[in-house]
Design a protein around this motif. Structure first.
Motif, PDB file in Angstrom:
ATOM      1  N   GLY A 166      -1.552  -6.384   4.288  1.00  0.00           N
ATOM      2  CA  GLY A 166      -0.621  -6.826   3.523  1.00  0.00           C
ATOM      3  C   GLY A 166      -0.737  -5.599   2.513  1.00  0.00           C
ATOM      4  N   THR A 167      -1.079  -4.785   2.419  1.00  0.00           N
ATOM      5  CA  THR A 167      -0.742  -3.384   1.712  1.00  0.00           C
ATOM      6  C   THR A 167      -0.128  -2.573   2.625  1.00  0.00           C
ATOM      7  N   ALA A 168       0.802  -1.618   2.054  1.00  0.00           N
ATOM      8  CA  ALA A 168       1.939  -0.601   2.502  1.00  0.00           C
ATOM      9  C   ALA A 168       1.429   0.315   3.305  1.00  0.00           C
ATOM     10  N   LEU A 169       1.746   0.504   4.898  1.00  0.00           N
ATOM     11  CA  LEU A 169       1.536   1.259   5.838  1.00  0.00           C
ATOM     12  C   LEU A 169       1.736   2.826   5.667  1.00  0.00           C
ATOM     13  N   PRO A 170       1.185   3.708   6.421  1.00  0.00           N
ATOM     14  CA  PRO A 170       1.130   5.097   6.129  1.00  0.00           C
ATOM     15  C   PRO A 170       2.284   5.016   5.851  1.00  0.00           C
ATOM     16  N   GLY A 171       2.680   6.463   4.915  1.00  0.00           N
ATOM     17  CA  GLY A 171       3.838   6.752   4.711  1.00  0.00           C
ATOM     18  C   GLY A 171       5.033   6.206   3.800  1.00  0.00           C
ATOM     19  N   GLN A 172       4.302   4.447   4.006  1.00  0.00           N
ATOM     20  CA  GLN A 172       5.792   3.377   3.578  1.00  0.00           C
ATOM     21  C   GLN A 172       5.620   4.081   1.912  1.00  0.00           C
ATOM     22  N   GLN A 173       6.432   3.301   0.992  1.00  0.00           N
ATOM     23  CA  GLN A 173       7.041   2.765  -0.114  1.00  0.00           C
ATOM     24  C   GLN A 173       5.774   1.359  -1.013  1.00  0.00           C
ATOM     25  N   GLY A 174       4.871   1.352  -1.856  1.00  0.00           N
ATOM     26  CA  GLY A 174       4.164   1.251  -1.717  1.00  0.00           C
ATOM     27  C   GLY A 174       2.694   1.728  -1.744  1.00  0.00           C
ATOM     28  N   PRO A 265       1.120  -2.192  -5.400  1.00  0.00           N
ATOM     29  CA  PRO A 265       1.819  -1.398  -5.229  1.00  0.00           C
ATOM     30  C   PRO A 265       2.272  -0.395  -6.244  1.00  0.00           C
ATOM     31  N   VAL A 266       1.891  -0.657  -7.414  1.00  0.00           N
ATOM     32  CA  VAL A 266       2.469  -0.489  -8.064  1.00  0.00           C
ATOM     33  C   VAL A 266       0.798  -0.506  -9.316  1.00  0.00           C
TER      34      VAL A 266
END
Lengths: 323, 51
Positions: A166-174, A265-266
């Motif tokens: 559920g956390t971001a994937l490589p390179g994505q924001q987050g 994400p933050v």
């Protein structure tokens, strides 16, 4: 001893040699016939029937004390073996699983050639326990390479570093968050505490290379521009504190196991509107070593993305050669 | 305990040593491949995730 049968006499001559072999003489004080009720009185044992006069016979107390002592020694050995298991045997088991995951991922990447269209958006086939990206930390040496699998259950982490679902994937924001073992099981994050700000953490996917750089540590932020920020690695890659709302996101922190906000994400903050978020990478492992009391967290920020299409076949980003 | 096991192993000394080694290896395998993998997640040594 008057009750000694006469046929025993020749055996007495054998006695010292017999004892050397660790036969019945090994534990001299156990060899009297009262030690054990089911002790067989075969003729071989008769030589041992006479305890030395100053050795007391084995009573129940003596037997109990000896057995308890043996159990304690055994328990100690089992604990020692557990440490060997945890530090070496799990490494050995995980090495095989990690190699399998890497081979499977290479096969997938090789068979599934990316056409021109698909280069725009990376496609991941995320299945629990399956590899989908590779992790390189050049500071830890050119052979530091792990296949990251999806999921953070015990079974997933036995294969390699695991991506928090559920956390971001490589390179994505987050926040692309990855957990890994620090002791045993391949110990991918054994030296995570030795990583310094601005060190590169490189993620390879089927289509791209993503170079993340560790954020400034808490004690470096104040004098960043004049201090650590001037170091070559930091200056050329423009690594600097992220500012609000990321003021609590520092390069390295040690938190309690319950602080799940480090993979938000933050971290510790409310995310700004989508499209405004930084692309973070967070690595988590246990701290201190051999303990589950706390967690060691490393935060990094995306510094460079290199599409594989821009590189020659077999070419790797220059960051992989950093030390 | 150990002396009792040793006395109950059959055969000459060489066979006894072989049997005792086999017993030790069997116990080691049981610990390494069955008991420790079962016990490990229950012990607080190697938990790496947060939240």
């Amino acid at each position: 001893m008057p009750e000694s049968p006469t046929e025993v006499i020749p055996r007495i001559e054998d006695e010292p040699e017999h004892g050397l072999y660790g036969g019945h003489g090994e534990y001299g004080d156990e060899d009297d016939p009262y030690y054990d009720h089911d002790y067989d009185h075969d003729e071989e044992l008769d030589a041992d029937e006479q305890p030395a006069p100053d050795v007391p016979a084995d009573g129940p107390v003596r037997k109990t004390v000896r057995t308890v002592g043996e159990l304690f020694i055994t328990a100690g050995l089992v604990m020692l073996l557990f440490v060997i298991y945890e530090v070496y045997v799990t490494d050995w088991i995980s090495a095989g699983k990690q190699a399998d995951a890497a081979a499977e991922l290479n096969k997938e990447w090789g068979s599934n050639t990316v056409g021109g269209d698909q280069q725009r958006s990376a496609h991941y086939s995320l299945a629990d326990g399956q590899g989908f990206a590779k992790l390189y930390i050049p500071t830890f040496g050119p052979d530091y390479k792990f296949t990251i699998v999806e999921g953070t259950t015990d079974a997933d982490l036995e294969i390699g570093p695991g991506h928090y679902k559920g956390t971001a994937l490589p390179g994505q924001q987050g926040n692309f968050a990855v957990a890994g073992h620090r002791v045993g099981k391949g110990a991918p994050f054994n030296d995570l505490d030795l990583l310094n700000s601005c060190d590169a953490i490189v993620i390879e996917t089927q289509t791209d290379w993503f170079v993340y750089r560790m954020l400034p540590k808490q004690d470096e932020i104040a004098g960043w521009a004049e201090g650590k920020g001037k170091a070559a690695k930091c200056a050329t890659n423009k690594v600097q504190p992220l500012g609000a709302p990321y003021d609590k996101t520092v390069g390295q922190e040690i938190v309690l196991p319950t602080q799940g906000a480090v993979i938000a994400p933050v971290p510790y903050g409310q995310p700004p509107s989508a499209g405004q978020q930084a692309a973070l990478l967070t690595l988590t492992t246990c701290h201190p070593q051999f303990s589950a009391k706390e967690r060691l967290i490393v935060h990094a920020v995306l510094s460079r993305q290199i599409p594989k299409a821009q590189l020659k076949a077999g070419e790797t980003p220059q960051e992989l050669k950093e030390r | 305990m150990y002396a009792w096991i040793w006395r109950h192993l059959p055969g000459p000394i060489a066979l006894r040593i072989a049997l005792a080694t086999l017993l030790v290896l069997a116990v080691l395998a049981l610990l390494m491949f069955v008991v420790f993998p079962w016990a490990e997640p229950k012990l607080p040594f190697n938990h790496v995730t947060t939240g």
